[in-house]
Scaffold this motif. Sequence first.
Motif, PDB file in Angstrom:
ATOM      1  N   MET A  57      43.740  37.003  73.357  1.00  0.00           N
ATOM      2  CA  MET A  57      44.162  35.638  73.051  1.00  0.00           C
ATOM      3  C   MET A  57      44.477  34.862  74.327  1.00  0.00           C
ATOM      4  SD  MET A  57      47.369  34.389  70.631  1.00  0.00           S
ATOM      5  CE  MET A  57      48.580  35.352  71.571  1.00  0.00           C
ATOM      6  N   GLU A  58      45.230  35.490  75.221  1.00  0.00           N
ATOM      7  CA  GLU A  58      45.665  34.789  76.422  1.00  0.00           C
ATOM      8  C   GLU A  58      44.550  34.636  77.441  1.00  0.00           C
ATOM      9  OE1 GLU A  58      48.250  33.178  76.409  1.00  0.00           O
ATOM     10  OE2 GLU A  58      49.346  34.099  74.757  1.00  0.00           O
ATOM     11  N   SER A  59      43.516  35.447  77.347  1.00  0.00           N
ATOM     12  CA  SER A  59      42.419  35.332  78.303  1.00  0.00           C
ATOM     13  C   SER A  59      41.548  34.120  78.024  1.00  0.00           C
ATOM     14  CB  SER A  59      41.551  36.600  78.286  1.00  0.00           C
ATOM     15  OG  SER A  59      40.845  36.713  77.058  1.00  0.00           O
ATOM     16  N   ASN A  60      41.508  33.674  76.754  1.00  0.00           N
ATOM     17  CA  ASN A  60      40.709  32.490  76.419  1.00  0.00           C
ATOM     18  C   ASN A  60      41.210  31.897  75.106  1.00  0.00           C
ATOM     19  OD1 ASN A  60      38.798  30.505  76.008  1.00  0.00           O
ATOM     20  ND2 ASN A  60      37.046  31.813  76.510  1.00  0.00           N
ATOM     21  N   PRO A  61      42.339  31.192  75.137  1.00  0.00           N
ATOM     22  CA  PRO A  61      42.900  30.636  73.898  1.00  0.00           C
ATOM     23  C   PRO A  61      41.942  29.710  73.161  1.00  0.00           C
ATOM     24  CG  PRO A  61      44.497  30.510  75.686  1.00  0.00           C
ATOM     25  CD  PRO A  61      43.201  30.913  76.298  1.00  0.00           C
ATOM     26  N   VAL A  62      41.136  28.949  73.886  1.00  0.00           N
ATOM     27  CA  VAL A  62      40.236  27.999  73.248  1.00  0.00           C
ATOM     28  C   VAL A  62      39.180  28.730  72.418  1.00  0.00           C
ATOM     29  CG1 VAL A  62      38.527  26.183  73.649  1.00  0.00           C
ATOM     30  CG2 VAL A  62      40.633  26.233  74.994  1.00  0.00           C
ATOM     31  N   ALA A  63      38.762  29.905  72.853  1.00  0.00           N
ATOM     32  CA  ALA A  63      37.810  30.699  72.080  1.00  0.00           C
ATOM     33  C   ALA A  63      38.510  31.466  70.964  1.00  0.00           C
ATOM     34  CB  ALA A  63      37.069  31.667  73.003  1.00  0.00           C
ATOM     35  N   TRP A  64      39.775  31.806  71.171  1.00  0.00           N
ATOM     36  CA  TRP A  64      40.517  32.647  70.216  1.00  0.00           C
ATOM     37  C   TRP A  64      40.827  31.913  68.907  1.00  0.00           C
ATOM     38  CZ3 TRP A  64      42.500  37.518  69.462  1.00  0.00           C
ATOM     39  CH2 TRP A  64      43.600  37.650  68.583  1.00  0.00           C
ATOM     40  N   PHE A  65      41.426  30.748  69.002  1.00  0.00           N
ATOM     41  CA  PHE A  65      41.987  30.114  67.810  1.00  0.00           C
ATOM     42  C   PHE A  65      40.940  29.619  66.805  1.00  0.00           C
ATOM     43  CE2 PHE A  65      45.791  30.166  70.442  1.00  0.00           C
ATOM     44  CZ  PHE A  65      46.719  30.604  69.516  1.00  0.00           C
ATOM     45  N   PRO A  66      39.788  29.089  67.210  1.00  0.00           N
ATOM     46  CA  PRO A  66      38.829  28.654  66.186  1.00  0.00           C
ATOM     47  C   PRO A  66      38.338  29.787  65.287  1.00  0.00           C
ATOM     48  CG  PRO A  66      38.328  27.615  68.282  1.00  0.00           C
ATOM     49  CD  PRO A  66      39.384  28.651  68.558  1.00  0.00           C
ATOM     50  N   HIS A  67      38.279  31.003  65.796  1.00  0.00           N
ATOM     51  CA  HIS A  67      37.795  32.137  65.003  1.00  0.00           C
ATOM     52  C   HIS A  67      38.930  32.949  64.368  1.00  0.00           C
ATOM     53  CE1 HIS A  67      33.714  31.516  66.477  1.00  0.00           C
ATOM     54  NE2 HIS A  67      34.228  31.363  67.690  1.00  0.00           N
ATOM     55  N   PRO A 262      44.207  31.966  49.051  1.00  0.00           N
ATOM     56  CA  PRO A 262      45.158  32.044  50.166  1.00  0.00           C
ATOM     57  C   PRO A 262      44.583  31.580  51.493  1.00  0.00           C
ATOM     58  CG  PRO A 262      44.140  34.168  49.857  1.00  0.00           C
ATOM     59  CD  PRO A 262      43.498  33.256  48.836  1.00  0.00           C
ATOM     60  N   SER A 263      43.330  31.054  51.488  1.00  0.00           N
ATOM     61  CA  SER A 263      42.684  30.706  52.755  1.00  0.00           C
ATOM     62  C   SER A 263      43.493  29.697  53.550  1.00  0.00           C
ATOM     63  CB  SER A 263      41.280  30.154  52.491  1.00  0.00           C
ATOM     64  OG  SER A 263      40.463  31.130  51.882  1.00  0.00           O
ATOM     65  N   ARG A 264      44.217  28.812  52.844  1.00  0.00           N
ATOM     66  CA  ARG A 264      44.985  27.795  53.559  1.00  0.00           C
ATOM     67  C   ARG A 264      46.094  28.411  54.405  1.00  0.00           C
ATOM     68  NH1 ARG A 264      47.352  26.315  47.900  1.00  0.00           N
ATOM     69  NH2 ARG A 264      45.443  25.083  47.723  1.00  0.00           N
ATOM     70  N   PHE A 265      46.467  29.666  54.117  1.00  0.00           N
ATOM     71  CA  PHE A 265      47.493  30.358  54.895  1.00  0.00           C
ATOM     72  C   PHE A 265      46.917  31.042  56.140  1.00  0.00           C
ATOM     73  CE2 PHE A 265      49.613  29.700  50.958  1.00  0.00           C
ATOM     74  CZ  PHE A 265      50.978  29.793  51.185  1.00  0.00           C
ATOM     75  N   ASP A 266      45.590  31.129  56.238  1.00  0.00           N
ATOM     76  CA  ASP A 266      44.975  31.853  57.358  1.00  0.00           C
ATOM     77  C   ASP A 266      45.014  31.054  58.648  1.00  0.00           C
ATOM     78  OD1 ASP A 266      44.415  33.853  55.561  1.00  0.00           O
ATOM     79  OD2 ASP A 266      42.301  33.317  55.308  1.00  0.00           O
ATOM     80  N   SER A 267      45.216  29.756  58.551  1.00  0.00           N
ATOM     81  CA  SER A 267      45.268  28.891  59.722  1.00  0.00           C
ATOM     82  C   SER A 267      46.659  28.306  59.835  1.00  0.00           C
ATOM     83  CB  SER A 267      44.234  27.763  59.600  1.00  0.00           C
ATOM     84  OG  SER A 267      44.301  26.896  60.711  1.00  0.00           O
ATOM     85  N   GLN A 268      47.374  28.680  60.906  1.00  0.00           N
ATOM     86  CA  GLN A 268      48.756  28.219  61.094  1.00  0.00           C
ATOM     87  C   GLN A 268      48.953  27.662  62.503  1.00  0.00           C
ATOM     88  OE1 GLN A 268      51.741  28.886  58.545  1.00  0.00           O
ATOM     89  NE2 GLN A 268      49.809  28.184  57.695  1.00  0.00           N
ATOM     90  N   GLY A 269      48.037  26.803  62.920  1.00  0.00           N
ATOM     91  CA  GLY A 269      48.163  26.204  64.236  1.00  0.00           C
ATOM     92  C   GLY A 269      48.076  27.243  65.329  1.00  0.00           C
ATOM     93  N   THR A 270      49.028  27.206  66.257  1.00  0.00           N
ATOM     94  CA  THR A 270      49.026  28.146  67.382  1.00  0.00           C
ATOM     95  C   THR A 270      49.974  29.320  67.160  1.00  0.00           C
ATOM     96  OG1 THR A 270      50.669  26.747  68.485  1.00  0.00           O
ATOM     97  CG2 THR A 270      48.362  26.393  69.061  1.00  0.00           C
ATOM     98  N   LEU A 271      50.290  29.618  65.900  1.00  0.00           N
ATOM     99  CA  LEU A 271      51.121  30.778  65.595  1.00  0.00           C
ATOM    100  C   LEU A 271      50.477  32.044  66.142  1.00  0.00           C
ATOM    101  CD1 LEU A 271      53.633  31.727  63.843  1.00  0.00           C
ATOM    102  CD2 LEU A 271      51.952  32.237  62.067  1.00  0.00           C
TER     103      LEU A 271
END
Length: 412
Positions: A57-67, A262-271
């Motif tokens: 996650m920390e090596s590439n946050p921009v690649a991490w969060f969309p997926h 429950p898909s709406r729970f899978d995305s929680q910003g930068t949690l």
Amino acid sequence: MIRADLTTAPRPLLLADGRPAAAAWSLDPAVRHLNHGSFGAVPLEAQRVQQELRREMESNPVAWFPHLPQRVAEARSAVAGFLRVAPQDLAFVPNASGGASVVFGSLPARPGGEIVVTDHGYGAVTWGAERLARRWGGTVRTAHVPLDADAEEAYEAVTALMGERTGLVVVDHITSPTARRMPVERIGEEARRREIPFLVDGAHVPGLIEGPLRGLECDFWIGNIHKFGCAPRGSSVLVARSEQRDQLYPLIDSWGAEEPFPSRFDSQGTLDATGYLATPAALGFIERTWGWPTARTYMRELADYAQRIVGEAFAELTGCPPPVDVGMPVDALRLVRLPDGLGGTRLEADALRERASRELGVAAAFTSFGGTGYLRLSTHVYNTPADYEFFAEHCVPAIGEWARTTSPEGRS
């Protein structure tokens, strides 16, 4: 001196290479860890998985969060399999109280409605119910369930408070302060018959009860995987199996808000969701190493042994009766009554926990119910009979001395 009773003490579990089970955890060996049930403990294997995920996650946050939502969905599918529920019925939440807050915040307004709880409920969840009742302009009705109540008596105590104004019933599957089960299956049948929403607080259940929702009628069920499931802390679930789930939204509105449950729970910003992703590794470690049935059997047998020797030590020292009659006892959790004058309130019990940690070098749980203080014993696979023999021999005399020398004004 307390000596092991080889006829009742279970043989400690070992790793495949012969080392003690505790070697698979990073727990401080200078502390006796006798309270797994409060915050859990994460095996090293799951810690390493989470650390690697955080590195990614920390090596590439921009690649991490969309997926991330897709990976969260895969992890919750694995957890759903462990709990024997459908993946589309289960969402991740930070903890059981957070799951309860989701329910409390999502239910439609019921002006003047009543909420039924029990006097064994977890404080934070009960407070949430009280806050919801205030928003409704209604009240909370508390069912008194005696500690020694059997399933029938507990069922009658709860259902007797259900009425036309009841808008929600909240009952623990396994109670936190009193280490007992509640007959949620029967209560759920009655709530469904009356068309009353039913929330079951199963915070302690995952890992202790196989297939805990089998045969259980409820609209909402919450459980902490980070307790007996040994997942990283902050890994919990909300299960919703009725049409009520369409009303549930996560505590954080994010880009998945328009997705269905429950898909709406899978995305929680930068949690930081690495705990969710590492949860299958924790569950899998126990399964591969011993198997969950073996782990549960060991925890139950060790809890039986611990309750007996610690209870007998208190009885010999203070005259307190060693057994505590719990109506529906639970594997891995047991109660031992404390000497009179100790732990009679939640704050006093919390103070005992701190004092035991500071002066005795043990991590233990102290609880209260009905003005009586209890030691809540909690076992897991890394515990051994020697842990509880140590407590009986070294800690019980010290606690007995606290009871003799502490005045009411200075009670710890």
